[in-house]
Each structure stands twice: as structure tokens, then as C-alpha cells.
Design a protein around this motif. Structure first.
Motif, PDB file in Angstrom:
ATOM      1  N   ARG A   4     -20.002  22.332  18.914  1.00  0.00           N
ATOM      2  CA  ARG A   4     -18.900  22.554  17.991  1.00  0.00           C
ATOM      3  C   ARG A   4     -18.265  21.207  17.643  1.00  0.00           C
ATOM      4  O   ARG A   4     -17.924  20.423  18.515  1.00  0.00           O
ATOM      5  CB  ARG A   4     -17.858  23.474  18.629  1.00  0.00           C
ATOM      6  N   MET A   5     -18.183  20.940  16.376  1.00  0.00           N
ATOM      7  CA  MET A   5     -17.537  19.707  15.931  1.00  0.00           C
ATOM      8  C   MET A   5     -16.050  19.972  15.791  1.00  0.00           C
ATOM      9  O   MET A   5     -15.643  20.877  15.079  1.00  0.00           O
ATOM     10  CB  MET A   5     -18.072  19.281  14.550  1.00  0.00           C
ATOM     11  N   ILE A   6     -15.269  19.224  16.531  1.00  0.00           N
ATOM     12  CA  ILE A   6     -13.819  19.371  16.379  1.00  0.00           C
ATOM     13  C   ILE A   6     -13.343  18.295  15.413  1.00  0.00           C
ATOM     14  O   ILE A   6     -13.327  17.115  15.739  1.00  0.00           O
ATOM     15  CB  ILE A   6     -13.100  19.246  17.728  1.00  0.00           C
ATOM     16  N   THR A   7     -13.033  18.722  14.235  1.00  0.00           N
ATOM     17  CA  THR A   7     -12.539  17.758  13.255  1.00  0.00           C
ATOM     18  C   THR A   7     -11.146  18.197  12.842  1.00  0.00           C
ATOM     19  O   THR A   7     -10.943  19.329  12.419  1.00  0.00           O
ATOM     20  CB  THR A   7     -13.428  17.718  12.003  1.00  0.00           C
ATOM     21  N   SER A   8     -10.194  17.312  13.024  1.00  0.00           N
ATOM     22  CA  SER A   8      -8.851  17.673  12.587  1.00  0.00           C
ATOM     23  C   SER A   8      -8.594  16.994  11.246  1.00  0.00           C
ATOM     24  O   SER A   8      -8.957  15.834  11.046  1.00  0.00           O
ATOM     25  CB  SER A   8      -7.822  17.250  13.625  1.00  0.00           C
ATOM     26  N   ALA A   9      -8.013  17.742  10.335  1.00  0.00           N
ATOM     27  CA  ALA A   9      -7.702  17.190   9.018  1.00  0.00           C
ATOM     28  C   ALA A   9      -6.689  16.065   9.191  1.00  0.00           C
ATOM     29  O   ALA A   9      -5.838  16.120  10.075  1.00  0.00           O
ATOM     30  CB  ALA A   9      -7.131  18.282   8.129  1.00  0.00           C
ATOM     31  N   PRO A  10      -6.779  15.028   8.367  1.00  0.00           N
ATOM     32  CA  PRO A  10      -5.798  13.955   8.501  1.00  0.00           C
ATOM     33  C   PRO A  10      -4.387  14.449   8.213  1.00  0.00           C
ATOM     34  O   PRO A  10      -4.191  15.363   7.422  1.00  0.00           O
ATOM     35  CB  PRO A  10      -6.248  12.922   7.478  1.00  0.00           C
ATOM     36  N   VAL A  11      -3.428  13.841   8.896  1.00  0.00           N
ATOM     37  CA  VAL A  11      -2.035  14.208   8.714  1.00  0.00           C
ATOM     38  C   VAL A  11      -1.442  13.444   7.521  1.00  0.00           C
ATOM     39  O   VAL A  11      -0.611  13.965   6.780  1.00  0.00           O
ATOM     40  CB  VAL A  11      -1.239  13.886  10.004  1.00  0.00           C
ATOM     41  N   VAL A  12      -1.911  12.229   7.368  1.00  0.00           N
ATOM     42  CA  VAL A  12      -1.491  11.411   6.227  1.00  0.00           C
ATOM     43  C   VAL A  12      -2.740  10.848   5.587  1.00  0.00           C
ATOM     44  O   VAL A  12      -3.595  10.306   6.282  1.00  0.00           O
ATOM     45  CB  VAL A  12      -0.605  10.221   6.676  1.00  0.00           C
ATOM     46  N   GLU A  13      -2.858  11.016   4.289  1.00  0.00           N
ATOM     47  CA  GLU A  13      -4.008  10.462   3.612  1.00  0.00           C
ATOM     48  C   GLU A  13      -3.583   9.794   2.308  1.00  0.00           C
ATOM     49  O   GLU A  13      -2.978  10.426   1.446  1.00  0.00           O
ATOM     50  CB  GLU A  13      -5.035  11.561   3.336  1.00  0.00           C
ATOM     51  N   LEU A  14      -3.891   8.513   2.200  1.00  0.00           N
ATOM     52  CA  LEU A  14      -3.647   7.777   0.960  1.00  0.00           C
ATOM     53  C   LEU A  14      -4.997   7.394   0.378  1.00  0.00           C
ATOM     54  O   LEU A  14      -5.862   6.903   1.111  1.00  0.00           O
ATOM     55  CB  LEU A  14      -2.851   6.490   1.209  1.00  0.00           C
ATOM     56  N   ALA A  15      -5.183   7.652  -0.891  1.00  0.00           N
ATOM     57  CA  ALA A  15      -6.434   7.287  -1.549  1.00  0.00           C
ATOM     58  C   ALA A  15      -6.125   6.435  -2.772  1.00  0.00           C
ATOM     59  O   ALA A  15      -5.502   6.913  -3.719  1.00  0.00           O
ATOM     60  CB  ALA A  15      -7.215   8.538  -1.939  1.00  0.00           C
ATOM     61  N   ASP A  16      -6.513   5.165  -2.684  1.00  0.00           N
ATOM     62  CA  ASP A  16      -6.376   4.214  -3.792  1.00  0.00           C
ATOM     63  C   ASP A  16      -4.962   4.222  -4.403  1.00  0.00           C
ATOM     64  O   ASP A  16      -4.790   4.339  -5.605  1.00  0.00           O
ATOM     65  CB  ASP A  16      -7.421   4.523  -4.872  1.00  0.00           C
ATOM     66  N   VAL A  17      -3.975   4.119  -3.527  1.00  0.00           N
ATOM     67  CA  VAL A  17      -2.578   4.185  -3.978  1.00  0.00           C
ATOM     68  C   VAL A  17      -2.123   2.846  -4.565  1.00  0.00           C
ATOM     69  O   VAL A  17      -2.303   1.792  -3.959  1.00  0.00           O
ATOM     70  CB  VAL A  17      -1.652   4.595  -2.806  1.00  0.00           C
ATOM     71  N   ARG A  18      -1.574   2.938  -5.739  1.00  0.00           N
ATOM     72  CA  ARG A  18      -0.993   1.768  -6.400  1.00  0.00           C
ATOM     73  C   ARG A  18       0.482   2.013  -6.681  1.00  0.00           C
ATOM     74  O   ARG A  18       0.867   3.121  -7.037  1.00  0.00           O
ATOM     75  CB  ARG A  18      -1.707   1.484  -7.732  1.00  0.00           C
ATOM     76  N   ARG A  19       1.273   0.953  -6.503  1.00  0.00           N
ATOM     77  CA  ARG A  19       2.702   1.041  -6.791  1.00  0.00           C
ATOM     78  C   ARG A  19       3.176  -0.326  -7.242  1.00  0.00           C
ATOM     79  O   ARG A  19       3.015  -1.317  -6.529  1.00  0.00           O
ATOM     80  CB  ARG A  19       3.483   1.471  -5.544  1.00  0.00           C
ATOM     81  N   ALA A  20       3.716  -0.375  -8.449  1.00  0.00           N
ATOM     82  CA  ALA A  20       4.264  -1.632  -8.951  1.00  0.00           C
ATOM     83  C   ALA A  20       5.717  -1.424  -9.316  1.00  0.00           C
ATOM     84  O   ALA A  20       6.121  -0.320  -9.692  1.00  0.00           O
ATOM     85  CB  ALA A  20       3.479  -2.095 -10.175  1.00  0.00           C
ATOM     86  N   TYR A  21       6.527  -2.460  -9.129  1.00  0.00           N
ATOM     87  CA  TYR A  21       7.935  -2.402  -9.521  1.00  0.00           C
ATOM     88  C   TYR A  21       8.107  -3.281 -10.752  1.00  0.00           C
ATOM     89  O   TYR A  21       7.683  -4.427 -10.763  1.00  0.00           O
ATOM     90  CB  TYR A  21       8.830  -2.921  -8.396  1.00  0.00           C
ATOM     91  N   ARG A  22       8.716  -2.726 -11.757  1.00  0.00           N
ATOM     92  CA  ARG A  22       8.971  -3.500 -12.970  1.00  0.00           C
ATOM     93  C   ARG A  22      10.458  -3.753 -13.115  1.00  0.00           C
ATOM     94  O   ARG A  22      11.256  -2.847 -12.947  1.00  0.00           O
ATOM     95  CB  ARG A  22       8.471  -2.722 -14.201  1.00  0.00           C
ATOM     96  N   SER A  23      10.803  -5.008 -13.389  1.00  0.00           N
ATOM     97  CA  SER A  23      12.186  -5.290 -13.781  1.00  0.00           C
ATOM     98  C   SER A  23      12.122  -6.330 -14.895  1.00  0.00           C
ATOM     99  O   SER A  23      11.565  -7.408 -14.709  1.00  0.00           O
ATOM    100  CB  SER A  23      13.015  -5.769 -12.583  1.00  0.00           C
ATOM    101  N   GLY A  24      12.655  -5.961 -16.045  1.00  0.00           N
ATOM    102  CA  GLY A  24      12.543  -6.818 -17.221  1.00  0.00           C
ATOM    103  C   GLY A  24      11.075  -6.966 -17.583  1.00  0.00           C
ATOM    104  O   GLY A  24      10.370  -5.966 -17.674  1.00  0.00           O
ATOM    105  N   ASP A  25      10.617  -8.211 -17.736  1.00  0.00           N
ATOM    106  CA  ASP A  25       9.193  -8.357 -18.053  1.00  0.00           C
ATOM    107  C   ASP A  25       8.377  -8.869 -16.870  1.00  0.00           C
ATOM    108  O   ASP A  25       7.264  -9.343 -17.035  1.00  0.00           O
ATOM    109  CB  ASP A  25       8.970  -9.224 -19.312  1.00  0.00           C
ATOM    110  N   THR A  26       8.963  -8.782 -15.649  1.00  0.00           N
ATOM    111  CA  THR A  26       8.138  -9.121 -14.486  1.00  0.00           C
ATOM    112  C   THR A  26       7.712  -7.849 -13.761  1.00  0.00           C
ATOM    113  O   THR A  26       8.490  -6.899 -13.622  1.00  0.00           O
ATOM    114  CB  THR A  26       8.897 -10.015 -13.482  1.00  0.00           C
ATOM    115  N   THR A  27       6.461  -7.841 -13.344  1.00  0.00           N
ATOM    116  CA  THR A  27       5.928  -6.719 -12.581  1.00  0.00           C
ATOM    117  C   THR A  27       5.473  -7.218 -11.217  1.00  0.00           C
ATOM    118  O   THR A  27       4.755  -8.205 -11.139  1.00  0.00           O
ATOM    119  CB  THR A  27       4.719  -6.097 -13.321  1.00  0.00           C
ATOM    120  N   THR A  28       5.965  -6.568 -10.158  1.00  0.00           N
ATOM    121  CA  THR A  28       5.523  -6.904  -8.804  1.00  0.00           C
ATOM    122  C   THR A  28       4.630  -5.782  -8.308  1.00  0.00           C
ATOM    123  O   THR A  28       5.053  -4.629  -8.254  1.00  0.00           O
ATOM    124  CB  THR A  28       6.726  -7.028  -7.850  1.00  0.00           C
TER     125      THR A  28
END
Ligand SMILES: Nc1ncnc2c1ncn2[C@@H]1O[C@H](COP(=O)(O)OP(=O)(O)OP(=O)(O)O)[C@@H](O)[C@H]1O
Ligand SMILES: [Mg+2]
Length: 249
Positions: A4-28
Motif C-alpha cells: 500500500r502506497m501511503i501518499t498524503s496530499a500536500p498541505v501547501v502547494e505553490l506552482a510557478d507563483v509570480r508576484r510583482a509590486y508596482r508603484s509608479g513606473d517601477t516594478t519589483t
């Protein structure tokens, strides 16, 4: 023979997450394509230079901030599919939080602070369990105290009890030992470790301290919004070496 394979589903999963902050004309670009999967009863430390995206990673994983693209699944719920106010409720039932600055409410007692997330989520407050958890973090008998009457280490243990009292699948901790002396810091780390080993909670902890990271089962290191190292149970010395290599680049 049946295997029996005991596989537990992940509790946290991020897949190719992108997040940028924009203020004025600069993007971080804070997160530049981060993928990470965390299982139950596992302790993950997140490290990296200042500004590398650690807090943003935690905030996006917890649904406190929105990814621009990619997928975040928290205890089986794709956060991209839910909106406020439901998102807040779902987050409170799935995740607990511990921050460097404790974030306790001074006007409330220790026990009221611990029960606050449950009251806010509109679920029935479980006082017996809250007391049990306060006992487990070494604060039995201090239920009626106010945060101002406690030391920094004790306050952080209240914050930890508050996180645990909701029986979350995962606890997110952003530099939980950052404001503590070495001994109090160790006590908090030992309690996070117990949350993993005894309560099967997943812990994702941001830290700058290689000795703190060494309590984890896994250490991921971020640089410029990307995961550049993924280490299995490294020693503090190994963590420090990798951190130096990453910072020098
Ligand atoms: N609300 C915001 N608005 C604009 N830029 C932000 C915001 N939050 C974070 N950033 C930027 O995104 C990048 C990543 O920030 P983040 O707070 O995730 O870094 P960190 O690794 O947690 O740093 P530290 O170790 O200093 O806490 C940084 O360049 C930061 O300036
Ligand atoms: Mg940060």
C-alpha cells in the motif's frame, strides 16, 4: 502481498507563483516563478537575503496576498478560486500564523487572544482545547494574564498557542524568533518542532538564523524571488555555507 502506497496530499502547494509590486513606473518582482510543495507533519525553513521574497512567499501561500499568476493550493483549496470574505474564513480554518511582532491584543487576556481567531471565523470556540494548548506551551495557569505582563518569549508562546488552537493544517511563521533571546528562541523552535512531530502540523518558517533553520526537515533558500537551494535536513553550518554562496553571487 499487497503493497500500500501511503501518499498524503500536500498541505501547501505553490506552482510557478509570480508576484510583482508596482508603484509608479517601477516594478519589483518579489516572486519570480516559485514552485514548492509541503506535506503534513513537515517543517520547512525559508531563508534568503533581505528582499529575496521570503515574506511575500509566506503571504501568498497563506492567502494573505494574491499571486499575479500561478497556483496556490492551501489544504486542498485552490486559493485562486475563492474571494473575500470567504477567503478569510477559509484561511482561518486552515492556517495559523506567528509573526516576529507577536500581534497579540493587549486589551484581551491570554486565553481571549488564543480564542480570537475562532471567534472571528465564527466557529465555536474550543476553550478546553485552548487551555490544553496553553498548557503544552508552558503557560498553564496564565490564561487570565494580559500580554503586557509576559516576557517576549512567553508572548510568542501565546501567539503559538493561538496558532495551534484552531488545529490548523499548517502554521506559517515569519521570523518567529527574530525578537527573542537565544534561550526563548530555542523554546519557541522546540514548540514548533513538537507541533510537527506530535500534532502533525506542517510548519513553514521564515528565518535569518541558520541555527533556527537547522530545526527544520528542509531548508529552501530564495534569491531574487526564486528558489535557488532546496536542502534536506542540513546542519546549521551547511545552511550558513549555502547562504554565503547565495549572498556572494
Ligand atoms: N507592499 C509592497 N510594495 C512594494 N514592494 C514590496 C512590497 N512588499 C514587498 N515588496 C518588495 O518585494 C521584494 C520582496 O520583499 P519581501 O518582503 O518578500 O522580502 P523578504 O525576503 O521577506 O525580506 P526581509 O528579509 O527583509 O524581510 C522586495 O524587493 C520588497 O521591497
Ligand atoms: Mg520578510
Amino acid at each position: 502481498m499487497i503493497i500500500r502506497m501511503i501518499t498524503s496530499a500536500p498541505v501547501v502547494e505553490l506552482a510557478d507563483v509570480r508576484r510583482a509590486y508596482r508603484s509608479g513606473d517601477t516594478t519589483t518582482v518579489a516572486l519570480d516563478g516559485v514552485s514548492l510543495s509541503v506535506g503534513s507533519a513537515s517543517f520547512t525553513a525559508v531563508m534568503g537575503p533581505s528582499g529575496s521574497g521570503k515574506s511575500t512567499l509566506l503571504q501568498c501561500a497563506a492567502g494573505l496576498d494574491r499571486a499575479d499568476s500561478g497556483r496556490v493550493v492551501l489544504a486542498g483549496l485552490d486559493l485562486g478560486t475563492v474571494r473575500e470574505p470567504r477567503l478569510t474564513v477559509e484561511r482561518r480554518t486552515r492556517a495559523g500564523f506567528v509573526f516576529q511582532a507577536y500581534n497579540l491584543i493587549d486589551a484581551l487576556t491570554v486565553e481571549e487572544n488564543v480564542l480570537l481567531p475562532q471567534r472571528l471565523a465564527g466557529t465555536r470556540a474550543d476553550r478546553a482545547y485552548a487551555r490544553e494548548v496553553l498548557g503544552a506551551v508552558g503557560l498553564g495557569g496564565r490564561e487570565k494574564a494580559r500580554p503586557a505582563q509576559l516576557s517576549g518569549g512567553q508572548r510568542q508562546r501565546v501567539a503559538l498557542a493561538r496558532a495551534l488552537a484552531g488545529r490548523p493544517a499548517v502554521i506559517f511563521a515569519d521570523e518567529p524568533t527574530g525578537a527573542l533571546d537565544i534561550q526563548s528562541g530555542k523554546e519557541v523552535l522546540a514548540l514548533l518542532r513538537r507541533a510537527v512531530d506530535e500534532f502533525a502540523t506542517a510548519v513553514v518558517m521564515v528565518t535569518h538564523d541558520p541555527a533556527a533553520a537547522a530545526w527544520a526537515d528542509r531548508v529552501v533558500i530564495l534569491a531574487d524571488g526564486r528558489i535557488v537551494r532546496d536542502l534536506a535536513a542540513p546542519t546549521a553550518e551547511q545552511v550558513a555555507e549555502h547562504m554565503m554562496a547565495v549572498t556572494k553571487r
